[in-house]
Structure formats: structure tokens, C-alpha cells
Write a protein that holds these residues in place. Structure first.
Motif, mmCIF file in Angstrom:
data_model
loop_
_atom_site.group_PDB
_atom_site.id
_atom_site.type_symbol
_atom_site.label_atom_id
_atom_site.label_comp_id
_atom_site.label_asym_id
_atom_site.label_seq_id
_atom_site.Cartn_x
_atom_site.Cartn_y
_atom_site.Cartn_z
ATOM 1 N N ALA A 71 18.544 49.140 20.510
ATOM 2 C CA ALA A 71 19.625 49.767 19.897
ATOM 3 C C ALA A 71 19.710 51.328 19.847
ATOM 4 C CB ALA A 71 19.766 49.260 18.439
ATOM 5 N N ALA A 72 18.631 52.009 19.317
ATOM 6 C CA ALA A 72 18.315 53.441 19.572
ATOM 7 C C ALA A 72 18.462 54.125 20.752
ATOM 8 C CB ALA A 72 16.793 53.674 18.897
ATOM 9 N N GLN A 96 13.613 60.201 13.124
ATOM 10 C CA GLN A 96 12.426 60.657 13.777
ATOM 11 C C GLN A 96 12.507 61.483 14.756
ATOM 12 O OE1 GLN A 96 9.966 57.080 14.223
ATOM 13 N NE2 GLN A 96 9.551 57.013 11.900
ATOM 14 N N ARG A 97 13.785 61.262 15.523
ATOM 15 C CA ARG A 97 14.221 61.921 16.718
ATOM 16 C C ARG A 97 15.169 63.145 16.538
ATOM 17 N NH1 ARG A 97 14.968 57.213 21.419
ATOM 18 N NH2 ARG A 97 13.714 55.717 20.148
ATOM 19 N N LEU A 130 14.864 49.953 10.502
ATOM 20 C CA LEU A 130 14.146 50.576 11.516
ATOM 21 C C LEU A 130 15.164 51.566 12.835
ATOM 22 C CD1 LEU A 130 12.124 47.225 12.508
ATOM 23 C CD2 LEU A 130 11.353 49.267 11.046
ATOM 24 N N LEU A 131 16.145 51.258 12.559
ATOM 25 C CA LEU A 131 17.128 51.918 13.607
ATOM 26 C C LEU A 131 17.266 53.265 12.828
ATOM 27 C CD1 LEU A 131 18.802 52.764 15.865
ATOM 28 C CD2 LEU A 131 20.619 51.395 14.762
ATOM 29 N N VAL A 132 17.556 53.417 11.757
ATOM 30 C CA VAL A 132 17.585 54.668 10.855
ATOM 31 C C VAL A 132 16.446 55.543 10.994
ATOM 32 C CG1 VAL A 132 17.818 55.598 8.533
ATOM 33 C CG2 VAL A 132 19.447 53.805 9.271
ATOM 34 N N ARG A 157 15.082 57.421 1.853
ATOM 35 C CA ARG A 157 13.695 57.497 2.323
ATOM 36 C C ARG A 157 13.409 57.225 3.670
ATOM 37 N NH1 ARG A 157 13.243 54.669 -2.867
ATOM 38 N NH2 ARG A 157 12.859 52.624 -1.693
ATOM 39 N N ASP A 158 14.383 56.502 4.188
ATOM 40 C CA ASP A 158 14.143 56.000 5.755
ATOM 41 C C ASP A 158 14.624 57.103 6.748
ATOM 42 O OD1 ASP A 158 13.082 53.687 5.082
ATOM 43 O OD2 ASP A 158 15.019 52.526 5.228
ATOM 44 N N GLY A 159 15.540 58.071 6.057
ATOM 45 C CA GLY A 159 15.771 59.412 6.853
ATOM 46 C C GLY A 159 17.115 59.647 7.122
#
Length: 330
Positions: A177-178, A21-22, A14-16, A41-43
Motif C-alpha cells: 500500500a505504501a 519513516q519516509r 503499519l502504513l502510517v 506515536r506512529d508518526g
């Protein structure tokens, strides 16, 4: 560059995604090729495949990194060499800040996992490395390992249904965390409890019953079953009985699939014996004493909103599983 270790884990994935996304370059550290595919795939912008206990893996992960989010897998018992290497090598590689994923109440030294996190916190605190420590409670998501059994109407777990557990949504941990990783300076030297609410598993089961629309009963499985499978056998009758009462013949398929998943919880069959024993001892402690939440005022302040409730989490989980089921069928 922000580097995320254990990037295929619950918080890591989720952090990745949030960082990607940002538009932030993210280097993900994972342990195998399958996880590499997942994190891309998560980015993830870059991927390092290796073992966190390897200095070479750590050096590759650190090169050009300014912020490191570090979480070690539960099966790594001794985290000291990893932390010592990060402290010694990080600055020369460009590292400016570590966001360290610890655990709530690391002062519970009778538990190996908690004690090792306390040791790691102390090493970081005594170093010159700017650090922020996150202490999450028991994850709400831990119970998704028994998803099919929840669908059948039972919630077995190696902790007493009467034990009070502080819990937190992994999604909220990743968001906090982000926020810190993107602007770590204001959080330097700070330690944050990440807790949302305290619940017994009886209370959790009642929420699942409300969301799923059928009865759900919390059942205690002896913690000794984590290292001795036969110890779970006496509880199976109760599991089956409650499931049949809750969902009738529909429970059969879910029970069969759930039993398969429960035969290797968290992939523990592949853990070294000392890690499995440490996990058993930890669950035995929670079975007797529960795990109180930390300061419940911290997470809302970090998020700028109220954290997700257990019902929020349960409803979102049901929606995600239904969407995945439709995708699998189509």
C-alpha cells in the motif's frame, strides 16, 4: 498529503509508520482520542477524530489530500454512502487518487462484507476518480487475537481446521500500500490480489508448534458462538484437554487470560447486531468452504521480493511479544 482512514487498524498503523519513516506528511483518521494518541506515536502529522460515516469527518479528512488510502472497519456494513461522498467531494478538496482496501473474492455475494466491497469497487470503477484496488486475503494476524491460547497449546477459531484459507501478512499489505500511495500513477485502474499462501489451520498449528516449541492443536469453535456465546461451551472441554497435554500446568494462566480475550473477539460486543450477524455468516462460509487465495504472483511483483511466509510471521510475532513482555516487566 496522504490520508489514511482506519489508521489505528492493523494495516493502517503499519502504513502510517512506513510513510512517516519516509518523511511523507500523513493525516490519520481514527475514531477516538485513545486512537489519536496511538497514531501520533506512529508518526501521523495530522489526526482527524470522527466517524467515517459522517460527511463532515470525510470532508475534514480530504481537505488538501492528494492520495487517500481508504479502509473501512468491518463493522460498517453499508460502505456505499462513504464511497459516494469520496467520489463527489474528493476532487474539489484536491484528491487525485484513491487506494481502496477491498477483500479477496468480492464476488462472493452471499457474504455481506464481500458484496459491499464489490459494490464499492463498482462505484469507483464507474467514476472518474483514479483508483487502485487492493484485495487482501485473510490476515495471518487474525490468529494473534488468541495469543494466550496459542501459548497454552491450542488454536481455537470459528472455522474448521480442515478448511483451506489463503492468508497474507499485514506487514506485506502495508508495504504494498505504501509503494502504491507514494507513486500511484503507474497503478491507476489496477486491481491487485494480495495473497501469500494457502494453509489449513492444522498446517498453521504445526508451524506454531515448531516456533513455540510445544504442541499446538487447532480446534473448531462453532461459528454460531459469535452471536450465541453458549454455542462455544461444547468445544471448551477439547480446548482444555489439548492445552493440558501440550503445556501442563503452565496452560492454566494462559487459558484464563485467553478466555477473557476470546469473550470479545475483535471488539464484537460493541458492534451493531447486523454487523455481528454478517461476520457470523462470513465465518460460517469459511467454515464450510474455506477462502481460496488470489493470484499468488501479484504480491511478489509489488514487493520486489518474496512475501513473508507463515513461519516468518510466527517467528516475528513471538519476538515482538517477548520484547513487549520484557518492556512490561522492566
Amino acid at each position: 498529503m496522504i490520508t489514511v482512514t482506519s489508521a489505528a487498524g492493523g494495516v493502517g498503523r503499519l502504513l502510517v509508520r512506513q510513510l512517516a519513516q519516509r518523511g511523507v506528511p500523513v493525516r490519520a483518521v481514527v475514531k477516538n482520542i485513545d486512537q489519536e494518541r496511538t497514531t501520533r506515536r506512529d508518526g501521523a502529522t495530522e489526526v482527524v477524530v470522527g466517524d467515517l460515516r459522517s460527511p463532515q469527518t470525510l470532508d475534514t479528512a480530504l481537505l488538501g489530500t492528494t492520495v487517500l488510502y481508504h479502509a473501512a472497519p468491518t463493522q460498517i456494513i453499508d460502505e456505499r454512502p462513504i464511497i459516494e461522498h469520496l467520489i463527489a467531494s474528493g476532487p474539489s478538496q484536491g484528491l487525485q487518487h484513491i487506494v481502496f482496501h477491498s477483500v479477496i473474492h468480492p464476488d462472493l455475494h452471499e457474504l455481506t462484507h464481500h458484496r459491499q466491497k464489490d459494490v464499492a469497487e463498482g462505484l469507483l470503477r464507474d467514476s472518474t476518480m483514479p483508483t487502485t484496488v487492493l484485495r487482501p486475503s485473510h490476515y495471518m494476524q487474525n490468529y494473534l487475537e488468541i495469543w494466550d491460547l496459542l501459548q497454552a497449546g491450542v488454536m481455537p477459531y470459528p472455522v474448521s481446521p480442515n478448511s483451506v484459507m489463503g492468508v497474507v501478512d499485514v506487514a506485506d499489505v502495508a508495504e504494498a500500500a505504501a509503494t502504491i500511495a507514494l507513486d500511484p500513477a503507474p497503478h491507476t485502474g489496477r486491481t491487485y490480489d494480495l495473497s501469500t499462501v494457502e494453509l489449513t489451520r492444522h498446517e498453521m498449528a504445526a508451524i506454531w508448534a515448531k516456533v513455540l516449541g510445544h504442541g499446538v492443536t487447532a480446534v473448531r469453535i462453532p461459528p454460531s458462538s459469535l452471536t450465541q456465546r453458549a454455542a462455544a461451551l461444547p468445544a471448551l472441554g477439547s480446548v482444555v484437554t489439548h492445552a493440558v497435554r501440550a503445556t501442563g500446568l503452565r496452560s492454566v494462566g494462559h487459558l484464563v487470560r485467553g478466555a477473557g480475550a476470546a469473550s470479545n473477539p475483535r471488539g464484537m460486543n460493541n458492534w451493531p447486531p447486523d454487523a455481528r450477524e454478517a461476520y457470523r455468516v462470513m465465518m460460517s462460509h469459511y467454515d464450510r468452504h474455506g477462502l481460496p487465495a488470489g493470484d499468488l504472483n501479484v504480491l511478489p511483483a509489488l514487493l520486489g521480493r518474496e512475501p513473508n511466509s507463515y513461519e516468518d510471521f510466527a517467528r516475528r510475532s513471538v519476538a515482538e511479544y517477548e520484547q513487549q513482555s520484557r518492556s512490561d516487566r522492566g
